[in-house]
Design an enzyme around this catalytic site. Structure first.
Site, PDB file in Angstrom:
ATOM      1  N   ALA A 257      18.612  35.080 -21.603  1.00 13.38           N
ATOM      2  CA  ALA A 257      19.498  34.327 -22.481  1.00 13.38           C
ATOM      3  C   ALA A 257      19.542  32.883 -22.011  1.00 13.38           C
ATOM      4  CB  ALA A 257      20.906  34.921 -22.468  1.00 13.38           C
ATOM      5  N   HIS A 290      27.625  36.196 -17.887  1.00 14.43           N
ATOM      6  CA  HIS A 290      26.844  35.200 -17.133  1.00 14.43           C
ATOM      7  C   HIS A 290      26.740  33.894 -17.932  1.00 14.43           C
ATOM      8  CE1 HIS A 290      23.176  34.054 -14.610  1.00 14.43           C
ATOM      9  NE2 HIS A 290      23.060  33.255 -15.659  1.00 14.43           N
ATOM     10  N   GLU A 291      26.311  34.028 -19.192  1.00 10.04           N
ATOM     11  CA  GLU A 291      26.125  32.811 -20.000  1.00 10.04           C
ATOM     12  C   GLU A 291      27.455  32.098 -20.203  1.00 10.04           C
ATOM     13  OE1 GLU A 291      23.112  31.949 -20.232  1.00 10.04           O
ATOM     14  OE2 GLU A 291      22.379  33.911 -19.605  1.00 10.04           O
ATOM     15  N   HIS A 294      28.454  29.889 -17.409  1.00  6.24           N
ATOM     16  CA  HIS A 294      27.750  28.599 -17.449  1.00  6.24           C
ATOM     17  C   HIS A 294      28.481  27.558 -18.300  1.00  6.24           C
ATOM     18  CE1 HIS A 294      24.120  29.371 -15.264  1.00  6.24           C
ATOM     19  NE2 HIS A 294      23.648  30.274 -16.078  1.00  6.24           N
ATOM     20  N   GLU A 313      22.844  28.921 -11.321  1.00  7.70           N
ATOM     21  CA  GLU A 313      22.470  30.325 -11.440  1.00  7.70           C
ATOM     22  C   GLU A 313      23.163  31.227 -10.428  1.00  7.70           C
ATOM     23  OE1 GLU A 313      21.481  31.175 -14.026  1.00  7.70           O
ATOM     24  OE2 GLU A 313      20.587  29.369 -14.843  1.00  7.70           O
TER      25      GLU A 313
HETATM   26 ZN    ZN Z   1      21.975  31.545 -15.984  1.00  8.42          ZN
END
Ligand code: ZN
Length: 824
Positions: A257, A290-291, A294, A313
């Site tokens: 992604a 996770h996304e 960010h 990351e």
């Molecule tokens: Zn990432």
């Protein structure tokens, strides 16, 4: 084409500030090209100075700087020089761009299920200039005002809220300042599920032919989305800053992604069209969290240059698992999955010569930075953050993160900035800690001296560092946990009195809770006990640590691969954790059996897995995750031709898999790879499943046929057919090496080293990196293959992605060669 270097980027960001980006894309010009008009408003600190703009068009039509035309024929290597800059400038660029087929830039795909076309932008890492003219580097952020023309039936999505202002005409709301690599536009007849949470409009989108699967999966995805928003808001104390939040599942996506602010793109196999195991839903949930992490860490505050990619990351990797644990139904299963799926990946990266420190690697140019986008940046980085938290405390960590995000909002940050906030929040000097854990590569070996009650740490010779480890050691006997002792190491031998006093145990597991980053070596008594005892260990986290320790041990040549086969035979039938079931079998079938065991033992070892899987399938609750994982393993490994033929025909299938096309393809591939299915069966199966996934599966099955003719066809498709998409290349390469006698395969070992590097003439590095890995002759486990790899690495014309692919695959080949030399 040269890649932007760090010094060029520094020079340009010292000179310029980009005030505003206006981009108009015309996606209604046919299937090959799109129109791109850009207006860049920017200021310059030194009037009269020169710089350059990045643009990679099919045709550059015009460029006007402050009303003066710029000669477009000066375009060289994706750059046009701009001279005589004023204090305030406007640059206008008109270009025709090409759609891509390699997942970079503006990718265009056709869905064979209905003939509909889909477009999405993936500008990471340096593909921005393939879509619009820009100053393409992460520290020149600007607000974007994007308009789009598209066929009337299409939906358009992007970073800002999309409004249809006229038939086929869309305006996206002006964004907050974004780095160029975060800009995206997704367009096509996407199916949508819309919702809202806490004032944030939400959308989930996928191809129209996936509508039914999308609607089935949307409630679960939305639940994780809402829980993650609530968790991050509470944790960081900063509201999500980018307006609407769309999650678009797009075809032929290279990565898992991409965290485009307001418009995250995902690979669309995450929209499960058939049965899904619990660990697959966990993985998708983890990607969603996770996304979203960010949005704060990466998007709101962006690394200044690619050498701090880990900042993005490692943080998102850590935070998504924490979120799943704290805020979703998965709880601690998230960490077990991290051990099996993520840390095993990171340890594999650590074993290769391409290993690197978590932070501070050179990344002299953008393309070479892509090479650090691996299990070190994600899995090791996240484990390192867990060690940081163990070192400074969670309150200090979160306080430091919040302050960092607040201070650098809509700007950029560096390692030094981040650690500065950690030091202020904790009151500790973290210089030595940072040097050891973040700036030095390599992994320590942790083992126990049971008699002495000591924990031993062996530091890698090549990367000496004094890394303190915090973890626990647990003992298990006959299905019970007999002790658990917390340890913080100091130096190479740490005597722990509680360990010496602990009761005897059949199986002793260092790092049982998997808090640290280390190669865990089990003592010989424990190794001997593993096949019989592992299934009885009540703690899935400790079982996962043992599995990964076995896999690591096989690769490092300290554990006989047959121990792994025996353990699957004995422990797998009793396993109830989905991640452990899936990943342990995957590792055995995908790598350990086909490369570590001699050719003549491979069939028998596969049948050990087949028998274990058949016993689980017989005993498991029909339709459960255990039954599903077992059924897939049977389909992949069974030698029962009659059963396979029935399943291929859709008969006698396990509950829940009756109409499951992907299950059918596993069966067809098994038949094909044993020479039991020809083109007719593959073609008939594809006709019943004429979809993107069906066509890929048909290619993979075709390449899996073991005969000389099929291999010649598949190799030609991979290395000479320039129409093949990124996904098609991967499917073909994977099928190619999954079957066949060595005599048939051997000639392609040599051809790999000439044919695959040459593909850089038409395949982008991001996509080619995967082809280089999947296409490597890893099944030809012979010194001659290693010699050819060594010779290839002497060449100076390999792209960074191909070189990295060969370095890593050669290292894995070496592991198999050494293991065979030791264990036969
Ligand atoms: Zn990432």
């Amino acid at each position: 084409m040269p890649s932007l270097t760090r010094s060029e980027a520094r020079e340009r960001s010292a000179l310029l500030q980009v005030t505003r980006m206006e981009v108009d894309l015309d996606l209604d010009q046919g299937e090959e090209r799109f129109g791109s008009s850009t207006r860049i408003t920017f200021s310059c600190n030194e009037p009269g100075a020169s710089t350059f703009v990045d643009v990679k068009p099919a045709e550059l039509r015009s460029m006007v700087l402050n009303g003066q035309s710029v000669d477009v024929t000066t375009l060289t290597d994706g750059r046009v020089a701009l001279s005589g800059l004023a204090a305030d400038n406007v640059l206008e660029v008109e270009a025709q761009m090409s759609y891509s087929r390699d997942g970079q830039g503006l990718h265009r795909a056709v869905d064979p299920a209905d003939g509909e076309h889909y477009v999405y932008g993936h500008l990471f890492l340096d593909a921005g200039p393939r879509v619009f003219a820009c100053f393409d580097q992460p520290d020149l952020k600007a607000p974007y005002a994007v308009t789009v023309a598209a066929p009337e039936a299409w939906t358009v999505l992007g970073n800002g809220a999309a409004t249809k202002v006229a038939p086929g005409r869309w305006e996206l709301a002006e964004t907050k300042p974004l780095a160029t690599y975060f800009v995206t536009v997704c367009a096509g007849p996407y199916a949508s599920v819309l919702d809202e949470h806490d004032g944030i409009p939400l959308g989930i989108h996928a191809r129209a032919s996936l509508r039914e699967a999308l609607e089935r999966g949307a409630p679960q995805m939305l639940e994780v989305t809402r829980a993650s928003f609530d968790y991050y808001h509470q944790l960081f104390g900063i509201r999500y800053p980018f307006g609407e939040y769309h999650q678009v599942f797009v075809p032929e996506f290279n990565a898992g992604a991409m965290e485009n602010p307001g418009c995250v793109t995902f690979r669309d196999v995450y929209v499960f069209r058939g049965a899904a195991a619990r660990d697959e839903i966990l993985t998708r949930s983890n990607t969603i969290a996770h996304e979203m992490a960010h949005m704060w860490f990466g998007d709101l505050v962006t690394m200044q240059w690619w050498d701090d990619l880990w900042l993005n990351e490692s943080f998102a990797e850590y935070m998504s698992h924490r979120t799943l644990d704290a805020a979703t139904e998965f709880g601690t299963e998230a960490w077990v999955d991290s051990t099996m799926a993520r840390k095993a990946w990171g340890y594999a990266a650590e074993r290769t010569p391409s290993t690197h420190p978590v932070a501070g690697s050179a990344a002299l140019d953008a393309q070479s930075a892509l090479q650090d986008f691996d299990g070190i940046s994600y899995a090791k980085g996240a484990a390192t953050l867990r060690q940081l938290i163990a070192h400074i405390g969670d309150d200090a960590f979160i306080a430091g993160v919040s302050a960092y995000l607040r201070e650098h909002s809509f700007g950029n940050g560096t390692l030094a900035d981040f650690m500065g906030f950690m030091e202020r929040a904790s009151g500790k000097d973290l210089g030595a800690w940072t040097q050891a854990w973040l700036l030095t590569a390599g992994v320590d070996v942790i083992s126990l001296d049971r008699a002495a009650g000591a924990v031993d740490r062996t530091v890698p010779e090549a990367f000496p560092a004094d890394r303190p480890h915090t973890f626990d050691v647990a003992g298990f006997s006959a299905g019970a946990e007999t002790f658990r002792v917390p340890v913080t190491t100091s130096g190479d031998r740490t005597v722990v009195p509680e360990l010496a006093a602990a009761p005897a145990a059949d199986l002793v597991v260092p790092n049982a809770g998997d808090l640290t980053w280390a190669t865990v070596t089990l003592d010989p008594d424990s190794i001997a006990a593993v096949p019989e005892q592992l299934a009885l260990v009540p703690d899935p986290q400790a079982r996962a640590v043992v599995w990964v320790s076995l896999i690591d041990g096989v690769c490092l040549g300290t554990v006989d691969p047959r121990v792994m086969v025996r353990t699957v035979g004995a422990a797998w039938p009793h396993e109830d954790n989905a991640s452990i079931l899936n990943r342990s079998a995957g590792s055995l079938l995908g790598r350990i059996i086909p490369t570590f065991l001699p050719h003549e033992e491979q069939g028998e070892a596969e049948q050990v897995v087949a028998a274990a899987a058949a016993s689980v399938l017989a005993a498991a609750e029909p339709g459960s995750t255990r039954a599903l994982v077992a059924a897939r393993a049977v389909a992949r490994t069974s030698a029962d031709e009659e059963l396979l033929r029935a399943w291929a025909a859709g008969e006698r299938r396990p509950v829940g898999l009756e109409g499951d096309s992907d299950f059918g393809w596993i069966v067809v591939r098994n038949l094909a790879s044993h020479g039991l299915a020809g083109r007719e069966l593959i073609e008939a199966t594809r006709e019943r499943d004429d979809t993107l996934q069906g066509r890929l599966s048909a290619l993979m099955a075709g390449a899996s046929m073991p005969d000389t003719e099929a291999k010649a066809w598949a190799w030609g498709e991979i290395t000479t057919n320039r129409e093949r998409s990124n996904y098609e290349l991967n499917a073909l390469a994977q099928g190619f090496w999954s079957s066949g006698e060595l005599d048939v395969l051997r000639p392609y070992a040599a051809r790999y080293f000439s044919d695959v590097p040459a593909m850089s003439a038409w395949v982008g590095d991001d996509a080619l990196a995967r082809v280089a890995q999947l296409g490597f002759p890893s099944r030809v486990v012979e010194e001659a293959t290693d010699d050819m790899a060594r010779a290839a690495l002497q060449r100076t014309d390999l792209t960074p992605a191909v070189r990295r692919g060969i370095v890593d695959a050669r290292s894995e080949l070496g592991e198999a060669l050494r293991s065979r030399a030791t264990f036969g």
